[in-house]
Design a protein around this motif. Structure first.
Motif, short mmCIF file in Angstrom:
data_model
loop_
_atom_site.label_atom_id
_atom_site.label_comp_id
_atom_site.label_asym_id
_atom_site.label_seq_id
_atom_site.Cartn_x
_atom_site.Cartn_y
_atom_site.Cartn_z
N SER A 3 0.83 -1.20 0.00
CA SER A 3 0.00 0.00 0.00
C SER A 3 0.87 1.25 0.00
CB SER A 3 -0.90 -0.01 1.25
OG SER A 3 -1.53 1.23 1.41
N THR A 4 0.32 2.36 -0.46
CA THR A 4 1.07 3.61 -0.45
C THR A 4 1.03 4.29 0.91
OG1 THR A 4 -0.87 4.80 -1.28
CG2 THR A 4 0.73 4.02 -2.90
N TYR A 70 6.53 12.55 -4.44
CA TYR A 70 5.82 11.45 -3.80
C TYR A 70 5.13 11.91 -2.53
CZ TYR A 70 4.95 7.12 -1.26
OH TYR A 70 4.34 6.11 -0.54
N ARG A 74 0.99 13.27 -1.07
CA ARG A 74 0.42 12.67 0.15
C ARG A 74 0.59 13.60 1.34
NH1 ARG A 74 2.50 9.50 -3.43
NH2 ARG A 74 1.51 7.51 -3.98
N PHE A 445 10.55 1.34 -5.02
CA PHE A 445 9.17 1.60 -4.61
C PHE A 445 8.70 2.96 -5.13
CE2 PHE A 445 6.20 3.31 -1.35
CZ PHE A 445 5.21 2.35 -1.44
N VAL A 446 9.62 3.92 -5.11
CA VAL A 446 9.36 5.26 -5.64
C VAL A 446 10.43 5.57 -6.68
CG1 VAL A 446 9.32 7.74 -5.10
CG2 VAL A 446 8.31 6.10 -3.52
#
Length: 455
Positions: A3-4, A70, A74, A445-446
């Protein structure tokens, strides 16, 4: 698919800058649907592609920072930015990235003052959520309990960070070394870190800069004898170039100058700004007097000592202007001495060499730390023995080397292994280090990158 956002059973570490490189530190810690940012740094005269770091022909930009898109996407889950100290590679991108985040910022008094002035220079004066935190303070920031811990580095109020959550504790060293006589600030106290061994620290995220060097990092105090010997023997003017943020080094240089009957002037706005901040925060001794730079050119050469910016070959800095005889306040002559009280940061070899050759061609003696028999510079980062001791004090379950290129981080991990740390995780910017509920790395992941910032 991970999940992010981490859940209440997760504890994540996600570096966007400073892992696999030296500089541009930006670290994210994730837990319980929230993120905490530790440091937000920049680099200078750097390319946008990390692969070009050692390529002298690569296009470079004045100011470069990690790509923070990123966490910007968020930002509602970002609890705050915690700053460990006031070096540019840890705070230099805050004024550019923070407007897209609008979260609280936490810093000790010295670091907060440096940051405020950066915001002021950008025309941002009001409604800055900078929370001033005394060293050795503990605060709850979202689901994270954050403790600032005195450590020794090369400027006032360096802090290591302990991050405690419901599922585990992380010790983030930031930049450090073991210095029992740091000139400025409190000496390194092993008991602070040894006490962590009782807490069963899950992970230690650790500076790797000098992991390839044997022994201990030299104490800042050791520079006093080396610089003192060279300056006392110099016949003409003396110019010392060093990092402006190293207030302890500046104090040492001025003390030596006073003992040798020399007046001291600062050539460079960053030096003037840093001394002003040190005075405001109570770190500059009242007895240490400075002479205005406009007066220094009228004094006899043997009474002059200039502290100049430009130790990394910056073309617009004070030292470059002195080398080319273009400084409006003072000329250098044959027989004068220039001391580089600094190291050569990788990538800056060519511009430094250009200045050194220009000075030598004019009959000016040049002394660099790499080739000097005296100690005229002390690194602020841990060597092999510093690392061995710290891993022994903290006894983490996992070692995560950061703040270094691959070779430095591999060496750091090997040191951790030899000291009995059960697991070592090495990665790079953009990798997700999963520490709970299981230990692993999710590579790439990023998509980590760099962006150019305006001055």
């Amino acid at each position: 698919m991970t999940s992010t956002l981490p859940n209440a059973n997760d504890l994540w570490f996600l570096p966007l800058g400073g892992t696999g490189e030296i500089g541009m530190n930006l670290n994210l810690y994730g837990h319980s649907k929230a993120w905490l940012m530790v440091d937000c740094g920049a680099s200078f005269q750097s390319p946008l592609d990390p692969k070009d770091d050692s390529n002298p022909k690569a296009k470079t930009y004045d100011v470069v920072a990690p790509d923070a898109s990123y966490i910007e996407a968020r930002k509602d889950s970002l609890c705050g930015i915690v700053l460990t100290h006031a070096h540019e590679d840890h705070i230099g991108a805050v004024t550019s990235i923070w407007p897209n985040l609008a979260c609280p910022i936490y810093a000790t008094p010295f670091t907060a003052e440096v940051l405020r002035r950066k915001f002021y220079q950008k025309g941002m004066y009001e409604d800055l959520p900078i929370h001033v935190v005394a060293p050795n303070t503990t605060l709850d920031i979202g689901p994270f309990t954050v403790t600032w811990l005195d450590i020794t580095h090369s400027l006032p109020e360096p802090q290591a960070i302990k991050i405690t959550t419901a599922v585990g504790t992380i010790f983030h060293t930031a930049d450090w070394k073991i210095d029992k006589n740091p000139v400025l600030g409190v000496p390194f106290d092993p008991s602070v870190f040894h006490s962590m061994s009782k807490e069963k620290v899950l992970a230690m995220v650790c500076d790797s800069t000098n992991a390839l060097r044997d022994g201990y990092s030299a104490s800042e105090k050791s520079c006093e004898n080396g610089l003192g010997k060279i300056i006392s023997q110099a016949k003409g003017r003396v110019v010392v170039s060093c990092f402006a943020s190293n207030v302890a080094r500046l104090i040492t240089i001025v003390k030596i100058a006073n003992l040798n009957g020399r007046y001291v002037a600062l050539f460079g706005r960053s030096l003037e700004n840093m001394v002003s901040i040190a005075r405001r925060c109570g770190y500059w001794p009242d007895e240490l007097k400075l002479t205005h730079r406009r007066h220094i050119g009228y004094l006899p050469p043997h009474e002059v000592l200039i502290i100049a910016t430009g130790s990394q070959g910056e073309p617009r800095a004070g030292l470059a202007k002195l080398a080319s005889n273009e400084h409006r306040d003072c000329d250098l002559d044959e027989g004068d001495t220039v001391i580089f009280s600094s190291i050569v940061i990788p990538g800056n070899e060519k511009p430094i060499s250009k200045i050194v050759n220009t000075l030598k061609s004019r009959g000016i003696e040049v002394i660099q730390s790499e080739s000097c028999n005296e100690t005229i510079h002390a690194s602020g980062h841990p060597c092999r023995n510093d690392l061995i001791d710290m891993y022994g004090y903290v006894s983490p379950q996992v070692a995560i080397p950061v703040h270094g290129e691959a070779q430095h981080m591999i060496a750091n991990a090997e040191i951790a292994k030899t000291t009995g740390v059960p697991k070592q995780l090495t990665g790079k910017n953009g990798d997700l280090f999963i520490l709970k509920s299981h230990i692993s790395i999710k590579r790439n992941f990023v998509k980590a990158g760099r962006v150019a910032l305006s001055n």
